[in-house]
Design a protein around this motif. Structure first.
Motif, mmCIF file in Angstrom:
data_model
loop_
_atom_site.group_PDB
_atom_site.id
_atom_site.type_symbol
_atom_site.label_atom_id
_atom_site.label_comp_id
_atom_site.label_asym_id
_atom_site.label_seq_id
_atom_site.Cartn_x
_atom_site.Cartn_y
_atom_site.Cartn_z
ATOM 1 N N ARG A 1 7.536 0.207 8.712
ATOM 2 C CA ARG A 1 7.420 1.602 8.291
ATOM 3 C C ARG A 1 8.701 1.985 7.559
ATOM 4 N NH1 ARG A 1 6.495 3.945 12.840
ATOM 5 N NH2 ARG A 1 4.233 3.932 12.631
ATOM 6 N N ARG A 2 8.524 2.592 6.401
ATOM 7 C CA ARG A 2 9.672 2.966 5.582
ATOM 8 C C ARG A 2 10.442 4.126 6.212
ATOM 9 N NH1 ARG A 2 9.997 1.944 0.116
ATOM 10 N NH2 ARG A 2 7.730 1.724 0.072
ATOM 11 N N ASP B 1 0.872 -1.177 0.000
ATOM 12 C CA ASP B 1 0.000 0.000 0.000
ATOM 13 C C ASP B 1 0.911 1.228 0.000
ATOM 14 O OD1 ASP B 1 -1.825 1.983 0.288
ATOM 15 O OD2 ASP B 1 -2.580 1.350 2.234
ATOM 16 N N VAL B 2 1.069 1.853 -1.177
ATOM 17 C CA VAL B 2 2.007 2.968 -1.335
ATOM 18 C C VAL B 2 1.275 4.299 -1.408
ATOM 19 C CG1 VAL B 2 3.793 1.559 -2.424
ATOM 20 C CG2 VAL B 2 2.005 2.588 -3.837
ATOM 21 N N THR B 3 0.107 4.377 -0.798
ATOM 22 C CA THR B 3 -0.680 5.615 -0.852
ATOM 23 C C THR B 3 0.116 6.795 -0.317
ATOM 24 O OG1 THR B 3 -2.723 4.349 -0.563
ATOM 25 C CG2 THR B 3 -2.807 6.725 -0.131
ATOM 26 N N TYR B 4 0.785 6.595 0.808
ATOM 27 C CA TYR B 4 1.510 7.693 1.454
ATOM 28 C C TYR B 4 3.025 7.568 1.230
ATOM 29 C CZ TYR B 4 -2.967 8.269 3.740
ATOM 30 O OH TYR B 4 -4.301 8.448 3.981
ATOM 31 N N TYR B 5 3.422 6.924 0.161
ATOM 32 C CA TYR B 5 4.845 6.805 -0.161
ATOM 33 C C TYR B 5 5.475 8.204 -0.234
ATOM 34 C CZ TYR B 5 8.994 5.692 -2.936
ATOM 35 O OH TYR B 5 10.288 5.572 -3.393
ATOM 36 N N PRO B 6 6.667 8.426 0.357
ATOM 37 C CA PRO B 6 7.554 7.449 1.002
ATOM 38 C C PRO B 6 7.363 7.332 2.512
ATOM 39 C CG PRO B 6 8.715 9.509 0.742
ATOM 40 C CD PRO B 6 7.328 9.735 0.200
ATOM 41 N N ASN B 7 6.257 7.839 3.038
ATOM 42 C CA ASN B 7 5.983 7.731 4.469
ATOM 43 C C ASN B 7 4.947 6.634 4.716
ATOM 44 O OD1 ASN B 7 6.402 8.599 7.147
ATOM 45 N ND2 ASN B 7 4.529 9.808 7.108
ATOM 46 N N ASP B 8 5.083 5.539 3.970
ATOM 47 C CA ASP B 8 4.092 4.480 4.008
ATOM 48 C C ASP B 8 4.410 3.441 5.075
ATOM 49 O OD1 ASP B 8 6.341 3.994 2.396
ATOM 50 O OD2 ASP B 8 5.391 2.243 1.516
ATOM 51 N N GLU B 9 3.383 2.702 5.435
ATOM 52 C CA GLU B 9 3.488 1.621 6.422
ATOM 53 C C GLU B 9 2.884 0.363 5.817
ATOM 54 O OE1 GLU B 9 2.986 2.445 10.787
ATOM 55 O OE2 GLU B 9 1.274 1.114 10.541
ATOM 56 N N THR C 1 16.369 0.126 5.334
ATOM 57 C CA THR C 1 15.267 0.761 4.627
ATOM 58 C C THR C 1 13.980 0.783 5.428
ATOM 59 O OG1 THR C 1 16.223 0.008 2.533
ATOM 60 C CG2 THR C 1 13.949 0.774 2.468
ATOM 61 N N TRP C 2 13.779 -0.234 6.283
ATOM 62 C CA TRP C 2 12.518 -0.385 6.992
ATOM 63 C C TRP C 2 12.726 -0.392 8.495
ATOM 64 C CZ3 TRP C 2 8.150 -0.154 4.166
ATOM 65 C CH2 TRP C 2 8.255 -0.408 2.789
ATOM 66 N N THR C 3 11.760 0.178 9.207
ATOM 67 C CA THR C 3 11.726 0.146 10.668
ATOM 68 C C THR C 3 10.657 -0.849 11.104
ATOM 69 O OG1 THR C 3 12.430 2.451 10.847
ATOM 70 C CG2 THR C 3 11.344 1.486 12.758
ATOM 71 N N LEU C 4 11.021 -1.762 11.992
ATOM 72 C CA LEU C 4 10.069 -2.739 12.493
ATOM 73 C C LEU C 4 9.163 -2.065 13.527
ATOM 74 C CD1 LEU C 4 9.081 -5.681 12.617
ATOM 75 C CD2 LEU C 4 10.782 -6.072 14.428
#
Length: 394
Positions: free
Chosen positions: A206-207, A137-145, A181-184
């Motif tokens: 979360r990116r 789900d890249v709706t809020y890319y690059p602040n996507d979850e 790249t990703w935060t758990l």
């Protein structure tokens, strides 16, 4: 534990005598289900491919159950309290990753060691690499979850045979290695309810957006503000149209770059960044058209008179910009003079009244048109970029 390799060889041979690894443990299948405790420890997030919807992780899979056929008395076998078998030598749950990105195969390796305790408790510690399907789900890319669910099922068995139990829904992330790249955000596990048998692992990511903000968002915002600077270039330079086309192509390049790193999907919707770039391309097209249209004012013949309604708008805009400029100038043959008896301070109060004495030429019309376009597109850029940042960071 005591003894030596000879004693353990004797023990293992005795336990496997008459043992059938194809038959699952249980003394009474009708009254008591085989309880299997499962847990997973995440060690690393390998990759998350948005284009392919593939999610790959590594971790340790721990499975514990009781096999009454593998019990022994330590005193009888040289004080041995535990031993090891290969996975293929005894019965192990045939787990599969049902939403695997690749082929659906049994989890584990036939030569993987399995620990066995004298009371029949089997501990199966299995390091593995799992690749599952996970729609991005890249709706809020690059602040996507992203939320990915891994489904693990005991293939070939139902709830009439075994029971899968998850001791704890929360997992310990102490062994987790940070991903660049990703935060758990969170990781949890759960067991399915009837009639489905198995358990699942939910991983929320979360990116880390800094790289994408610096390399995509900031250049895009800067280009949108540079775009309107075309109206500040002198018309005599002959670079206005070339400048506007260059900026338009730059935004188009940003859009093509974004589309190569995002999945080609509209579910749940496209990235807001794509909408922003499309809006900026539309704005750039309007700026280019306004630039071409505005240059026509500068290239008008000097003998062609300025229409009265254009003269009124131009003089009004000039007077609002500089109210002190109300002197009467000589009237060239290529200009129109608009007369007014109002005071300079009343110019902006009533647009229907006459404006101060002012000489209007086509060049002045072009400059006023450029100023109006610059202010208009500046406001639209501020509104679009601010709305995008607010929605993306909300």
């Amino acid at each position: 534990m005591s003894g030596n390799s000879t004693y353990k060889t004797t023990l293992n041979a005795a336990l496997l005598t008459g043992y059938n690894p194809s038959v699952h443990p249980g003394q009474n299948y009708d009254r008591q289900l085989l309880n299997i405790n499962v847990s997973f420890s995440l060690t690393k997030i390998q990759t998350f491919d948005e284009l392919a919807s593939a999610f790959t992780i590594t971790g340790v899979f721990k499975v514990t159950w009781h096999d009454e056929r593998l019990k022994w008395t330590p005193d009888t076998y040289y004080k041995l309290t535990n031993t090891h078998f290969k996975q293929k030598e005894i019965w192990t749950p045939p787990f599969v990753l049902s939403n695997s990105y690749h082929n659906i195969d049994l989890i584990g390796n036939g030569d993987m060691p399995v620990k066995l305790t004298h009371d029949g408790t089997v501990d199966w510690f299995l390091p593995l690499k799992l690749s599952s399907s996970c729609d991005a789900d890249v709706t809020y890319y690059p602040n996507d979850e992203q939320i990915c669910n891994l489904e693990i099922l005991p293939w070939g068995y139902t709830q009439k045979h075994i029971k899968v139990t998850v001791p704890s829904s929360s997992l310990n992330p102490d062994e987790y290695e940070q991903n660049p790249t990703w935060t758990l955000v969170s990781i949890s596990q759960y067991s399915y309810k009837a009639p489905k048998l198995g358990f699942g692992i939910i991983i929320t990511l979360r990116r880390k957006p800094l790289f994408f903000i610096v390399n995509f968002i900031m250049p895009t915002v800067f280009v949108s503000f540079i775009n309107m600077m075309v109206f500040l270039l002198p018309a005599e330079s002959g670079e206005r149209v070339g400048f506007s086309i260059t900026v338009l192509l730059a935004i188009a390049v940003f859009l093509s770059t974004i589309t190569t790193i995002l999945p080609q999907t509209s579910t749940p919707q496209m990235a807001l960044l794509c909408y922003l770039l499309v809006a900026q391309i539309g704005q750039s097209l309007l700026i280019m058209l306004c630039t071409i249209f505005g240059l026509r004012f500068y290239l008008r013949p000097t003998k062609e008179p300025v229409p009265r309604w254009i003269a009124r708008l131009t003089s009004l805009a000039s007077a609002c910009k500089n109210p002190s400029n109300s002197n009467v100038h000589p009237l060239p043959e290529n200009t129109v003079t608009v007369l007014s008896n109002e005071e300079p301070g009343d110019v902006c109060k009533d647009a229907d009244n006459n404006v101060p004495d002012f000489v209007v030429s086509w060049q002045l019309v072009g400059k006023s048109f450029d100023s109006a376009c610059c202010v208009f597109f500046l406001l639209t850029s501020i509104i679009c970029n601010t709305a995008f940042l607010v929605v993306m960071c909300a």
